[in-house]
Design a protein around this motif. Structure first.
Motif, PDB file in Angstrom:
ATOM      1  N   UNK A  11       0.835  -1.210   0.000  1.00 23.53           N
ATOM      2  CA  UNK A  11       0.000   0.000   0.000  1.00 23.53           C
ATOM      3  C   UNK A  11       0.864   1.252   0.000  1.00 23.53           C
ATOM      4  N   UNK A  12       1.949   1.199   0.765  1.00 19.29           N
ATOM      5  CA  UNK A  12       2.866   2.351   0.812  1.00 19.29           C
ATOM      6  C   UNK A  12       3.489   2.606  -0.555  1.00 19.29           C
ATOM      7  N   UNK A  13       3.763   1.541  -1.302  1.00 18.84           N
ATOM      8  CA  UNK A  13       4.356   1.671  -2.633  1.00 18.84           C
ATOM      9  C   UNK A  13       3.310   1.912  -3.714  1.00 18.84           C
ATOM     10  N   UNK A  14       2.045   2.009  -3.331  1.00 20.41           N
ATOM     11  CA  UNK A  14       0.935   2.181  -4.272  1.00 20.41           C
ATOM     12  C   UNK A  14       0.906   1.026  -5.282  1.00 20.41           C
ATOM     13  N   UNK A  15       1.095  -0.173  -4.758  1.00 20.93           N
ATOM     14  CA  UNK A  15       1.111  -1.374  -5.590  1.00 20.93           C
ATOM     15  C   UNK A  15      -0.014  -2.312  -5.156  1.00 20.93           C
ATOM     16  N   UNK A  16      -0.352  -3.237  -6.033  1.00 26.40           N
ATOM     17  CA  UNK A  16      -1.369  -4.234  -5.708  1.00 26.40           C
ATOM     18  C   UNK A  16      -0.716  -5.607  -5.600  1.00 26.40           C
ATOM     19  N   UNK A  17      -1.357  -6.502  -4.886  1.00 25.54           N
ATOM     20  CA  UNK A  17      -0.838  -7.846  -4.670  1.00 25.54           C
ATOM     21  C   UNK A  17      -1.697  -8.845  -5.434  1.00 25.54           C
ATOM     22  N   UNK A  18      -1.022  -9.725  -6.132  1.00 26.67           N
ATOM     23  CA  UNK A  18      -1.721 -10.757  -6.909  1.00 26.67           C
ATOM     24  C   UNK A  18      -1.188 -12.121  -6.487  1.00 26.67           C
ATOM     25  N   UNK A  19      -2.090 -13.022  -6.095  1.00 23.65           N
ATOM     26  CA  UNK A  19      -1.715 -14.359  -5.651  1.00 23.65           C
ATOM     27  C   UNK A  19      -2.241 -15.373  -6.655  1.00 23.65           C
ATOM     28  N   UNK A  20      -1.355 -16.220  -7.143  1.00 23.31           N
ATOM     29  CA  UNK A  20      -1.729 -17.234  -8.131  1.00 23.31           C
ATOM     30  C   UNK A  20      -1.283 -18.605  -7.632  1.00 23.31           C
ATOM     31  N   UNK A  21      -2.242 -19.492  -7.429  1.00 21.18           N
ATOM     32  CA  UNK A  21      -1.953 -20.854  -6.984  1.00 21.18           C
ATOM     33  C   UNK A  21      -1.910 -21.779  -8.191  1.00 21.18           C
ATOM     34  N   UNK A  22      -0.824 -22.501  -8.325  1.00 16.22           N
ATOM     35  CA  UNK A  22      -0.660 -23.421  -9.446  1.00 16.22           C
ATOM     36  C   UNK A  22      -0.661 -24.857  -8.942  1.00 16.22           C
ATOM     37  N   UNK A  23      -0.591 -25.790  -9.913  1.00 20.78           N
ATOM     38  CA  UNK A  23      -0.548 -27.205  -9.544  1.00 20.78           C
ATOM     39  C   UNK A  23       0.678 -27.509  -8.689  1.00 20.78           C
ATOM     40  N   UNK A  24       1.757 -26.872  -9.023  1.00 20.08           N
ATOM     41  CA  UNK A  24       2.995 -27.070  -8.266  1.00 20.08           C
ATOM     42  C   UNK A  24       3.537 -25.703  -7.838  1.00 20.08           C
ATOM     43  N   UNK A  25       3.019 -25.209  -6.732  1.00 18.65           N
ATOM     44  CA  UNK A  25       3.566 -23.995  -6.172  1.00 18.65           C
ATOM     45  C   UNK A  25       2.657 -22.789  -6.216  1.00 18.65           C
ATOM     46  N   UNK A  26       3.208 -21.663  -5.772  1.00 19.05           N
ATOM     47  CA  UNK A  26       2.476 -20.398  -5.653  1.00 19.05           C
ATOM     48  C   UNK A  26       3.330 -19.279  -6.239  1.00 19.05           C
ATOM     49  N   UNK A  27       2.676 -18.338  -6.903  1.00 15.69           N
ATOM     50  CA  UNK A  27       3.341 -17.120  -7.382  1.00 15.69           C
ATOM     51  C   UNK A  27       2.652 -15.920  -6.744  1.00 15.69           C
ATOM     52  N   UNK A  28       3.412 -15.139  -5.996  1.00 13.83           N
ATOM     53  CA  UNK A  28       2.875 -13.919  -5.396  1.00 13.83           C
ATOM     54  C   UNK A  28       3.561 -12.737  -6.077  1.00 13.83           C
ATOM     55  N   UNK A  29       2.767 -11.838  -6.638  1.00  8.55           N
ATOM     56  CA  UNK A  29       3.289 -10.683  -7.371  1.00  8.55           C
ATOM     57  C   UNK A  29       2.862  -9.397  -6.692  1.00  8.55           C
ATOM     58  N   UNK A  30       3.791  -8.476  -6.605  1.00 10.22           N
ATOM     59  CA  UNK A  30       3.502  -7.109  -6.154  1.00 10.22           C
ATOM     60  C   UNK A  30       3.684  -6.226  -7.378  1.00 10.22           C
ATOM     61  N   UNK A  31       2.582  -5.620  -7.830  1.00 11.54           N
ATOM     62  CA  UNK A  31       2.568  -4.943  -9.130  1.00 11.54           C
ATOM     63  C   UNK A  31       2.302  -3.460  -8.950  1.00 11.54           C
ATOM     64  N   UNK A  32       3.204  -2.657  -9.490  1.00 17.64           N
ATOM     65  CA  UNK A  32       3.008  -1.199  -9.495  1.00 17.64           C
ATOM     66  C   UNK A  32       2.756  -0.766 -10.929  1.00 17.64           C
ATOM     67  N   UNK A  33       1.586  -0.174 -11.162  1.00 23.55           N
ATOM     68  CA  UNK A  33       1.225   0.242 -12.508  1.00 23.55           C
ATOM     69  C   UNK A  33       0.547   1.595 -12.457  1.00 23.55           C
ATOM     70  N   UNK A  34       1.004   2.489 -13.324  1.00 21.46           N
ATOM     71  CA  UNK A  34       0.379   3.811 -13.413  1.00 21.46           C
ATOM     72  C   UNK A  34      -0.708   3.840 -14.484  1.00 21.46           C
ATOM     73  N   UNK A  35      -0.941   2.710 -15.137  1.00 19.29           N
ATOM     74  CA  UNK A  35      -1.936   2.662 -16.215  1.00 19.29           C
ATOM     75  C   UNK A  35      -3.340   2.474 -15.690  1.00 19.29           C
ATOM     76  N   UNK A  36      -3.439   1.816 -14.520  1.00 25.63           N
ATOM     77  CA  UNK A  36      -4.771   1.558 -13.963  1.00 25.63           C
ATOM     78  C   UNK A  36      -4.681   1.482 -12.464  1.00 25.63           C
ATOM     79  N   UNK A  37      -5.675   2.008 -11.799  1.00 25.74           N
ATOM     80  CA  UNK A  37      -5.722   1.957 -10.339  1.00 25.74           C
ATOM     81  C   UNK A  37      -6.560   0.760  -9.928  1.00 25.74           C
ATOM     82  N   UNK A  38      -5.918  -0.200  -9.266  1.00 22.99           N
ATOM     83  CA  UNK A  38      -6.599  -1.413  -8.853  1.00 22.99           C
ATOM     84  C   UNK A  38      -6.471  -1.557  -7.358  1.00 22.99           C
TER      85      UNK A  38
END
Length: 356
Positions: A317-344
């Motif tokens: 939140x401090x970085x004005x970024x959003x968090x995306x969590x993706x669960x796969x068959x083998x493992x997890x991907x957690x992304x912290x995304x900062x984008x000025x194109x869209x406010x999510x």
């Protein structure tokens, strides 16, 4: 060279001499042989020269000879010959009573009528006080930088000492729950110490993220991965750089997500790999932490967020970024995304861990 307005015969040279003599700025008018034609009262006052012993004397002879400077004479000869203008020439003047003074000299060849003799106009500015003030400022800035660097080293060392004490306490305790909490605290302190140490060596205000994250992950691996042949932690980052403040926040996010993966992704001695990634395009960037572990538990969505989750959400939140969590068959991907194109809006990270 810049052209100067000519003094024609209908504008007598005596007028120019009167202007020089009454000027509030230190001025000299010289002929082609560098003999003084006129001197302002301010020049005589500032440089402690007898006004009755200036006119018709060569520049090198006025005062006690302190103006007899070969390099200045060469420059003035070139200016008199029309080959150059002296623009902000700086020199030291050593007087008999006033010590060494810093001067800035400008000299121009006056554009007179063709049949008029050459005249030079010298303006002299005493910048001794200004140069001394600049030197004092530079000395203070240098001293501040040294003290700040020393403070940063002391803070990093203190954090490492505290982390060692916590680790000793974790080894002595008989409570498994207490040991887990102390081990987490130990790792977090080591990570902050590593961040502090890296920032203390950054002199340009920018931090290169690839070596920054690599050193951080090496510190985490050394303290938490007891069998490197079973678990691997590596960094895949481009050549991006960012400010010191942002690099600290990114480092803390990586610390929490990696600790979370080490605790939950590989139960029962399972082998695997954790990859920390970073890429950017202009102002937009993505930080990822992915593993090839067991994935999210079925009840992860209803689990109570832990300390690690709260820390990551607050930093994102401090970085004005959003968090995306993706669960796969083998493992997890957690992304912290900062984008000025869209406010999510930030989705909750609670599903990514149990009690991280």
């Amino acid at each position: 060279m810049a052209a100067h307005p000519p003094l024609h015969r209908d504008g007598p040279l005596s007028l120019a001499l009167a202007v020089v003599g009454s000027s509030t700025a230190p001025l000299l008018m010289l002929d082609q042989s560098l003999k003084v034609i006129a001197a302002s009262a301010s020049f005589c006052r500032v440089f402690d020269i007898d006004p009755n012993r200036v006119v018709d004397r060569f520049l090198g002879d006025i005062g006690t000879g302190e103006w007899n400077r070969p390099q200045l004479r060469v420059l003035l000869d070139a200016t008199a010959g029309g080959d150059a203008d002296i623009d902000a020439y700086e020199m030291d003047l050593k007087g008999s009573r006033q010590g060494v003074r810093k001067l800035v000299i400008n000299a121009q060849r006056l554009a007179l009528a063709d049949d008029q003799p050459v005249r030079l106009l010298l303006t002299v500015e005493d910048v001794t006080a200004a140069r001394e003030s600049e030197k004092q400022k530079d000395d203070l800035l240098r001293e501040k930088a040294i003290l700040l660097q020393e403070l940063q080293h002391r803070v990093a060392n203190s954090l490492q000492i505290i982390a060692s004490v916590i680790l000793q306490s974790a080894r002595k305790t008989t409570s498994d729950e207490t040991r887990v909490h102390l081990t987490d605290a130990h790792c977090r302190l080591l990570s902050v110490a590593a961040l502090q140490q890296q920032l203390s060596t950054s002199r340009l205000g920018k931090v290169e993220l690839a070596p920054h994250l690599t050193q951080l992950c090496q510190s985490i691996a050394a303290s938490m991965i007891h069998d490197p042949t079973r678990l691997t932690l590596r960094v895949e980052a481009d050549d991006s750089s960012t400010s010191a403040d942002v690099s600290v926040s990114l480092g803390l996010i990586v610390t929490e997500l990696v600790i979370n993966a080490l605790k939950h992704a590989f139960p029962g001695g399972r082998s695997g790999t954790i990859v920390v990634g970073y890429s950017s395009h202009g102002p937009n960037w993505t930080l990822t932490v992915r593993d090839d572990g067991v994935g999210l538990p079925k009840d992860a969505a209803s689990a109570k967020p832990g300390l690690g989750t709260s820390i990551v959400e607050a930093l994102a939140k401090q970085l004005q970024a959003r968090i995306q969590v993706e669960s796969r068959d083998h493992g997890v991907v957690i992304s912290v995304i900062h984008s000025q194109l869209a406010a999510v809006e930030n989705p909750s990270l609670a599903a990514s861990s149990g009690a991280a």
